[in-house]
Scaffold this motif. Structure first.
Motif, PDB file in Angstrom:
ATOM      1  N   CYS A  33       0.887  -1.127  -0.013  1.00  0.00           N
ATOM      2  CA  CYS A  33       0.061   0.008  -0.048  1.00  0.00           C
ATOM      3  C   CYS A  33       0.852   1.194   0.104  1.00  0.00           C
ATOM      4  N   CYS A  36      -0.018   3.326   3.331  1.00  0.00           N
ATOM      5  CA  CYS A  36       0.573   3.247   4.875  1.00  0.00           C
ATOM      6  C   CYS A  36       1.720   2.293   4.897  1.00  0.00           C
ATOM      7  N   CYS A  72      -6.891  -1.376   0.739  1.00  0.00           N
ATOM      8  CA  CYS A  72      -5.691  -1.762   1.624  1.00  0.00           C
ATOM      9  C   CYS A  72      -6.362  -2.479   2.939  1.00  0.00           C
ATOM     10  N   TYR A  74      -4.718  -2.782   5.600  1.00  0.00           N
ATOM     11  CA  TYR A  74      -4.558  -2.053   6.683  1.00  0.00           C
ATOM     12  C   TYR A  74      -5.323  -0.672   7.074  1.00  0.00           C
ATOM     13  N   CYS A  75      -5.074   0.189   5.985  1.00  0.00           N
ATOM     14  CA  CYS A  75      -5.476   1.308   6.427  1.00  0.00           C
ATOM     15  C   CYS A  75      -6.682   1.632   5.548  1.00  0.00           C
TER      16      CYS A  75
HETATM   17 ZN   LIG Z   1      -2.702   0.948   3.658  1.00  0.00          ZN
END
Ligand SMILES: [Zn+2]
Length: 269
Positions: A33, A36, A72, A74-75
């Motif tokens: 990503c 992040c 993503c 994660y983020c």
């Molecule tokens: Zn991310």
């Protein structure tokens, strides 16, 4: 009984599988990503990915969101948000932010925070349906700001949701300062010579089939879209994805290699 079985399946089978798959995904490094900087094996899809698209959309070879490599894990930054970060790094747009007045439609979470961290003179977050207190309710076809107010205006995949988009781009032109920049991404087809926008295409099913989403009002033709931007008075400065990113890089960061940056500038005279 059936609902009990469904609950058992959901809690004891589906959820653990999703969790394990997610943990395994995050141990990989096939993708990264850009926002992040975490690595993983796959982005999340939008809906069912390209299976979500109608046959009509597939035939039109739309330039738009990469729905197979969408979020993503994660983020949650989506491909269009990640893509702007990558373009803004290359064209050094961040450097202009600290001394700019900015109008940001449908503000993406990460991007809005990044802009805030760069201390712009003014940063108006705008949406027709604001979901947070720090977002102003603003109709893009009737922007409540004076002529020549903003240095930078971001409108990333918004125009396809606006019934009278021509009025919106006139308003965007009006509120930008001379030499002001607008980033106006929207899905479009290079095959169409005119926008497809029909009064009788008016059900959710029809709009999904012909326009790509239930809440889209048209399919843009690249040709007409660019002509309309010029008609309003803008100079176009389209930045090609291929000017900066090769195919391998585009795949790695999960961005649509076909999508260029639609950057328009209000002339100074
Ligand atoms: Zn991310």
């Amino acid at each position: 009984m059936i609902s009990l079985l469904k609950s058992i399946y959901r809690f004891f089978i589906k959820r653990p599988i999703v969790k394990i798959t997610s943990i395994f995904n995050k141990t990989g490094n096939k993708h990264k990503c850009y926002v992040c900087e975490n690595t993983f094996n796959s982005f999340t899809k939008y809906g069912r990915g390209t299976k979500y698209l109608s046959e009509y959309m597939k035939k039109l070879n739309m330039v738009g969101s990469d729905i197979d490599n969408f979020g993503c894990p994660y983020c949650s930054a989506h491909d269009r948000e990640r893509h702007l970060y990558m373009f803004f790094d290359r064209i050094k747009l961040w450097e202009k932010i600290s001394h700019s007045n900015i109008l940001h439609f449908a503000p993406e979470k990460n991007l809005a925070e990044k802009i805030k961290s760069l201390n712009p003179k003014q940063h108006i977050r705008a949406d027709f349906y604001p979901k947070q207190k720090n977002i102003e309710k603003i109709d893009a076809t009737d922007i409540p700001y004076d002529n020549n107010t903003f240095d930078l205006l971001l409108c990333n995949h918004v125009l396809e949701h606006i019934p009278n988009y021509f009025k919106a781009i006139q308003e965007i032109f009006r509120v930008l300062k001379p030499n002001g920049i607008a980033i106006l991404q929207t899905p479009y087809s290079k095959l169409l010579s005119r926008n497809l926008e029909e009064e009788n295409i008016n059900t959710d099913e029809q709009r999904h089939f012909f326009y790509g989403e239930n809440d889209h009002y048209r399919v843009f033709s690249e040709k007409q879209f660019f002509e309309d931007l010029k008609k309003v008075g803008f100079n176009l400065k389209i930045i090609k994805n291929s000017d900066f990113f090769d195919e391998k890089t585009s795949i790695y960061y999960g961005i649509n290699a076909k999508e260029d940056l639609v950057q328009v500038i209000k002339p100074s005279s």
